[in-house]
Scaffold this motif. Sequence first.
Motif, PDB file in Angstrom:
ATOM      1  N   CYS A 114     -28.304  25.370  76.095  1.00  0.00           N
ATOM      2  CA  CYS A 114     -29.660  25.014  76.492  1.00  0.00           C
ATOM      3  C   CYS A 114     -30.633  25.942  75.765  1.00  0.00           C
ATOM      4  CB  CYS A 114     -29.837  25.143  78.000  1.00  0.00           C
ATOM      5  SG  CYS A 114     -28.717  24.106  78.966  1.00  0.00           S
ATOM      6  N   HIS A 118     -38.369  26.141  71.874  1.00  0.00           N
ATOM      7  CA  HIS A 118     -37.928  25.911  70.492  1.00  0.00           C
ATOM      8  C   HIS A 118     -39.107  25.743  69.535  1.00  0.00           C
ATOM      9  CE1 HIS A 118     -38.941  21.719  71.246  1.00  0.00           C
ATOM     10  NE2 HIS A 118     -38.043  21.644  72.215  1.00  0.00           N
ATOM     11  N   HIS A 122     -42.585  17.005  67.805  1.00  0.00           N
ATOM     12  CA  HIS A 122     -41.739  15.810  67.900  1.00  0.00           C
ATOM     13  C   HIS A 122     -41.529  15.144  66.533  1.00  0.00           C
ATOM     14  CE1 HIS A 122     -45.160  12.985  67.543  1.00  0.00           C
ATOM     15  NE2 HIS A 122     -45.826  13.857  68.239  1.00  0.00           N
ATOM     16  N   LYS A 125     -38.200  16.792  64.807  1.00  0.00           N
ATOM     17  CA  LYS A 125     -36.896  16.741  65.488  1.00  0.00           C
ATOM     18  C   LYS A 125     -35.740  16.519  64.518  1.00  0.00           C
ATOM     19  CE  LYS A 125     -38.289  15.078  70.075  1.00  0.00           C
ATOM     20  NZ  LYS A 125     -38.155  13.967  71.048  1.00  0.00           N
ATOM     21  N   CYS A 135     -27.552  17.287  68.963  1.00  0.00           N
ATOM     22  CA  CYS A 135     -28.749  17.491  69.786  1.00  0.00           C
ATOM     23  C   CYS A 135     -28.796  16.355  70.803  1.00  0.00           C
ATOM     24  CB  CYS A 135     -30.009  17.506  68.925  1.00  0.00           C
ATOM     25  SG  CYS A 135     -31.509  17.801  69.881  1.00  0.00           S
ATOM     26  N   MET A 138     -34.037  16.423  73.323  1.00  0.00           N
ATOM     27  CA  MET A 138     -35.046  17.444  73.008  1.00  0.00           C
ATOM     28  C   MET A 138     -36.399  16.991  73.523  1.00  0.00           C
ATOM     29  SD  MET A 138     -36.163  19.092  69.319  1.00  0.00           S
ATOM     30  CE  MET A 138     -34.648  20.013  69.121  1.00  0.00           C
ATOM     31  N   GLN A 139     -37.093  17.876  74.217  1.00  0.00           N
ATOM     32  CA  GLN A 139     -38.428  17.600  74.739  1.00  0.00           C
ATOM     33  C   GLN A 139     -39.430  18.476  74.001  1.00  0.00           C
ATOM     34  OE1 GLN A 139     -39.845  20.173  77.148  1.00  0.00           O
ATOM     35  NE2 GLN A 139     -41.854  19.204  76.852  1.00  0.00           N
ATOM     36  N   CYS A 140     -40.472  17.880  73.465  1.00  0.00           N
ATOM     37  CA  CYS A 140     -41.497  18.610  72.715  1.00  0.00           C
ATOM     38  C   CYS A 140     -42.862  18.402  73.372  1.00  0.00           C
ATOM     39  CB  CYS A 140     -41.554  18.142  71.266  1.00  0.00           C
ATOM     40  SG  CYS A 140     -39.960  18.171  70.406  1.00  0.00           S
ATOM     41  N   GLY A 148     -41.310  23.750  74.862  1.00  0.00           N
ATOM     42  CA  GLY A 148     -40.274  22.760  74.566  1.00  0.00           C
ATOM     43  C   GLY A 148     -38.896  23.195  75.041  1.00  0.00           C
ATOM     44  N   THR A 149     -38.058  22.222  75.347  1.00  0.00           N
ATOM     45  CA  THR A 149     -36.682  22.475  75.780  1.00  0.00           C
ATOM     46  C   THR A 149     -35.741  21.511  75.059  1.00  0.00           C
ATOM     47  OG1 THR A 149     -37.028  20.979  77.669  1.00  0.00           O
ATOM     48  CG2 THR A 149     -37.297  23.343  78.076  1.00  0.00           C
ATOM     49  N   ALA A 150     -34.472  21.911  74.950  1.00  0.00           N
ATOM     50  CA  ALA A 150     -33.477  21.071  74.279  1.00  0.00           C
ATOM     51  C   ALA A 150     -32.084  21.435  74.776  1.00  0.00           C
ATOM     52  CB  ALA A 150     -33.551  21.227  72.760  1.00  0.00           C
TER      53      ALA A 150
END
Length: 558
Positions: A114, A118, A122, A125, A135, A138-140, A148-150
Amino acid sequence: MLLGSAIQPPQATRGYTRLGLPAVYRQSSLWRQVLFYNNITCKATTLLLRNNKSCLPTTKVVRQQQKVSETATERNVLQNHGTQSIGHINVNSLRNKCAEMEVIMKIMHLKILCVSEHWVHHNEKHTISLNGYECAVMQCRENTLHGGTAIFTENNLKFKVFPLQEYIVDCVFEAVAIICDKYSVICVYRPPDGNSDLFFERLNEVVNILISKRQYIFICGDFNIDLRNNDYRKHSLKRNMLDFMEQYGLHTTTDKPTRVCNNTKSSIDHILTNMPEEIYSSRCDVEVGLSDHTLQYISWNKKKNENVKPYMYRRKITDSKIFKFSLSIERKVGNSLDKSASVDKNFKSFHEKYQAAYESDFPLQKVKSSCIEKTWVTPCIKNTSNNYRKLCKQFKETNDEDFKKYFQAYRKCYRKVINSAKQQAILREIRESENKSKTIWKIINKNIGKSAKKPENIKIKDDNGNLIDDPREVVSNFNRYYVSIPNKLKEDCSGEGTTSKQEAPQTMYLSPATITDVHRAINKLSNKKCCGWDEICDVVFKKSSYRIVEHLESFQTA
């Protein structure tokens, strides 16, 4: 590739380096070392210093160091490491750290990683990829920078993405989630100045859904809440988080500081779980040198009945076996020709006898499947990474300006080393491939996160509406359909209309195939061990053809 192993700077000595280090560090054995990179024999060298050649290590020493699979530091990190593991790191920009991240993933053997903060837009990516990992989600941020999280997962891990778009609020609640076999994983990020009440409200809604779907849940992320801090000004944040954990029976694996900078220490990164403590092992202070945050991980072992057996069935095909098969195939096949039967029946009889002989001489054997993937992360690079992480820990705890300059030069050199190693590995893969165009596109798709589609069997419905996916039955159904078309057309056109006899102005003559023609057609087959639906390899049929070519040629005279 090797980057020296010294950690403590030596005493001041005379010497010159192009790195511009303080005099006290100029003769460090770290900088008198060389970067060795070679595929097998370590012949290629790149000097970092203009120093005496007598300081270069011998090839024998380098080879001995390359045989080391684990350093003492790596063994400490991997102690009690289970077959299943989840990690989290606040990376503070992932754009230029993919190569370093790959090294860490190979050392830690993480199944799931996790990543918070990052900082990837978007539109970027597709530029983020880790060799051997996918991956998953992924959230931007949409309107602001950073955050952001991934979640990255190992290539062979089965999972399902749980959509969280309706719950995400930029700069307040940023999260992604996946659902695996018996557990769910959520990666969250709460900015320091975000609305904590709205954050826990959204997190409650997500956890309430996921905790009912699977037995265990893991919430990994940077909460920016220090549960070990007793500052009264942050008491409400701490209280909200403790209430949330108590509501769902969660506990944190963080028992040490996870962020060290400017002489301050805080435990703001957490892995929350409802898994009993006696089942798993965990650490929260693994220094990885990617940011001022440490890596946290939790690992546990699968039950015995959950482990997939690493076995597969394979036919052992060697030159000696092919030679013996060629000597006996004529006797086993015998005379398959029946002059009263059609060509199709004669060939079917021949094929059945040939396949029976093939399966008898090349039986299926149970072998262990090798799932080891080729990687550019060599034992020497792992050793260098461990040394770098030791220096990172010292860098965060010291006020020595000279040491800080020394570390910055080391870090710059280390990043060049691993980027060069990855580049050389890609070039070597292209250079050694038979189909360079295909290999290049494979590398491009892998680096932009585009996975190859797995081939699926054609599915059709039979006359009774039953779904058929067996390739042999599908082919038979297609054959029966097209063979029956002329008879149906003949029945439909009987007694209707008029027919007129026309003579063809030109004719075509097909000469009978000779044994030479059959030999020529067989020689066009590849020498590979790939096989078709009947599991007969091309190379076996090709090398045994001189014994059966007369049988094949005689079918046309039947």
